[in-house]
Motif scaffolding. Sequence first.
Motif, PDB file in Angstrom:
ATOM      1  N   ASP A 256     150.594  41.350 -91.282  1.00  0.00           N
ATOM      2  CA  ASP A 256     149.828  40.276 -90.460  1.00  0.00           C
ATOM      3  C   ASP A 256     148.417  39.782 -90.906  1.00  0.00           C
ATOM      4  O   ASP A 256     147.928  38.820 -91.094  1.00  0.00           O
ATOM      5  N   TYR A 257     147.746  41.137 -91.138  1.00  0.00           N
ATOM      6  CA  TYR A 257     146.299  41.058 -91.498  1.00  0.00           C
ATOM      7  C   TYR A 257     146.385  40.478 -92.778  1.00  0.00           C
ATOM      8  O   TYR A 257     145.463  39.633 -93.072  1.00  0.00           O
ATOM      9  N   ARG A 259     147.953  38.292 -94.307  1.00  0.00           N
ATOM     10  CA  ARG A 259     148.089  37.119 -94.477  1.00  0.00           C
ATOM     11  C   ARG A 259     146.735  36.259 -94.147  1.00  0.00           C
ATOM     12  O   ARG A 259     146.902  34.753 -94.660  1.00  0.00           O
ATOM     13  N   GLY A 260     145.920  36.906 -93.700  1.00  0.00           N
ATOM     14  CA  GLY A 260     144.517  36.239 -93.330  1.00  0.00           C
ATOM     15  C   GLY A 260     143.543  36.640 -94.295  1.00  0.00           C
ATOM     16  O   GLY A 260     142.345  36.413 -94.148  1.00  0.00           O
ATOM     17  N   THR A 262     141.297  36.488 -97.701  1.00  0.00           N
ATOM     18  CA  THR A 262     141.034  35.415 -98.598  1.00  0.00           C
ATOM     19  C   THR A 262     140.465  36.583 -99.937  1.00  0.00           C
ATOM     20  O   THR A 262     140.004  37.474 -99.783  1.00  0.00           O
ATOM     21  N   PRO A 295     138.227  39.143 -95.162  1.00  0.00           N
ATOM     22  CA  PRO A 295     138.884  38.421 -94.058  1.00  0.00           C
ATOM     23  C   PRO A 295     138.450  37.224 -93.715  1.00  0.00           C
ATOM     24  O   PRO A 295     137.323  36.753 -94.072  1.00  0.00           O
ATOM     25  N   GLU A 296     139.461  36.263 -93.298  1.00  0.00           N
ATOM     26  CA  GLU A 296     138.990  34.950 -92.766  1.00  0.00           C
ATOM     27  C   GLU A 296     138.629  35.265 -91.127  1.00  0.00           C
ATOM     28  O   GLU A 296     139.269  35.875 -90.428  1.00  0.00           O
ATOM     29  N   THR A 298     139.496  33.752 -88.468  1.00  0.00           N
ATOM     30  CA  THR A 298     140.085  32.825 -87.530  1.00  0.00           C
ATOM     31  C   THR A 298     140.706  33.692 -86.557  1.00  0.00           C
ATOM     32  O   THR A 298     140.614  34.745 -86.513  1.00  0.00           O
ATOM     33  N   GLN A 300     143.569  33.927 -85.572  1.00  0.00           N
ATOM     34  CA  GLN A 300     144.897  34.832 -85.950  1.00  0.00           C
ATOM     35  C   GLN A 300     144.408  36.017 -86.691  1.00  0.00           C
ATOM     36  O   GLN A 300     145.209  37.137 -86.457  1.00  0.00           O
ATOM     37  N   GLN A 301     143.502  35.919 -87.581  1.00  0.00           N
ATOM     38  CA  GLN A 301     143.079  36.889 -88.368  1.00  0.00           C
ATOM     39  C   GLN A 301     142.277  38.129 -87.522  1.00  0.00           C
ATOM     40  O   GLN A 301     142.631  39.316 -87.773  1.00  0.00           O
TER      41      GLN A 301
END
Length: 441
Positions: A256-257, A259-260, A262, A295-296, A298, A300-301
């Motif tokens: 999950d991490y 996915r965020g 960059t 990391p983004e 956001t 969610q992140q």
Amino acid sequence: MSNTPFGFGRPSDEGDDKPGQPNDPFGAMGGDMGQFADMLHRFADMLGSQGGDEGPLNWDLAKNIARHTVSEHGDPSIVDAERRQVEDALRLADLWLDEGTVLPAGIRTPQAWSRSEWIENTLPVWSTVCDPIATRMVDSMGGALGGGDLPEEMQAMTGPLVGMIRQMAGAMVGGQAGQALGTLARDVVGSTDVGLPLAPEGVGALLPAGVTAFGKGLEVPEGEVRLYLALREAAHQRLFAHVPWLRTHLLGAVEDYARGITVDLSGIEQAVAGLDLSDPEALQQALGGEIQLQPEETPQQKAALTRLETTLALVEGWVDTVVNSVADGRLPEAAKLAEAVRRRRATGGPAEHTFATLVGLELRPRRLREAGVLWRALTEARGTDGRDAVWEHPDLLPTAGDLDDPDSFVHDKQSDLDISQLTDAPEAPPEENPGEKDDPA
């Protein structure tokens, strides 16, 4: 690895290369476009020799680089005496831990590993951890190499070769992963240093070379160092073996991490945009730098980061609490060894370096200390059984907020622990036979 970048040929000393020959950088087509096409085909030949990896990251290449990294610094095979010492230490550790936790032993096969064996045996889990991030890296790099930064006529050429460009990117990411894992293999002492279940199921392992390196300068007998580290390895394995949801919970949090994440390719994009196609080594320089993960910011992140960081801290804090309780009074230098573990974390140990390089996560030692405070307080308030009952369901696990206020979790939430209801929740193991339960119908 060869000094010739990715198998590119060099002009001969006589300077009489002919178009279409291996040393001709432009090939039969002539001009920049011919050289670029030849360059791509040479990459394809190089990558084809690596073997077929279906994932985004070239794990064959990563493994070879990791093994080369450890062999450069020496990686002797395990001798029989070392193997017996490690196996005996892990068995004794499990006997001691029976007094410190209600979770039964998790090691069925104690093993001693060389650094190369650590790489080989943990690679399947690393692929699970790293592939989501590798996918983002490869997609980003493929876009940079085949996108608008190249001259228009070359963009048209790269269109049919997008798959090969992605394979090139996978090899480059594999190279970076291999370097990181090879460096980590020289630092670890067992299979659980990074807080993840890296070993095959039922296996607990120590690295004799890592044990020796850990004890250097401590002025503690190596047998005592080995036994203390065996306690930590065996405690981790009890959690991973007997908390059935923990493995999925941890690895899912990493995914999950990821996915965020960059990928910062600014340096590579600038290098590709100004690439001198008459100099094949320019491509190696453009693509040879370390890829930076970011990391983004956001919601969610941030939530994924908090979940992962908290779970890792809780695992390590529980292990510290259990190990130090059983080592006290048995190992004369237990306090010094515990301090060495804390100091190692604070200065950036294997977990910190690995997650920063491969996952983009920088663990905060403060979270680990707070988790230790919480587990010790739970032990005092509820005893060993009550403390370990928290692992029976993920909904019982302390949150990041609980780490900030452990006293509230220990005392105010004590009445909320209704484990009997949670064990019948939908998260119960699917293999349970429903027919064995009472059915009011």
